[in-house]
Design a protein around this motif. Structure first.
Motif: not given
Length: 85
Positions: A62-77
């Motif tokens: 999508i190109g949203t800067p919010h990807h930083k939040h989902t990617c951080a959670e993704c790495a944790e999970i």
């Protein structure tokens, strides 16, 4: 359209690969093996990993800067999922 760096494209591809691996493993190996593989914590973690990987890839596409939040959670999970096996 936003610029897609090679690093971002590689991250998207890894997220999609992980999504496919976790979903396929949960729905095939885990369900067929049974026992500890379908215990609620284990199975929920597999599904959470597949879901957050798909979501992270989508957010980057999508190109949203919010990807930083989902990617951080993704790495944790994903790390929790690795530790679970």
């Amino acid at each position: 359209m936003h610029q897609m760096t090679p690093a971002m494209q590689a991250c998207i591809e890894e997220c999609l690969r992980c999504h496919s691996t976790c979903l396929g493993t949960a729905m095939n190996h885990c369900l067929e093996a049974g026992g500890k593989h379908v215990e609620p914590h284990h199975f929920r973690l597999m599904m959470a990993c597949a879901t957050i990987c798909q979501t992270s890839a989508d957010m980057m596409l999508i190109g949203t800067p919010h990807h930083k939040h989902t990617c951080a959670e993704c790495a944790e999970i994903c790390e929790e999922c690795v530790d679970c096996h």
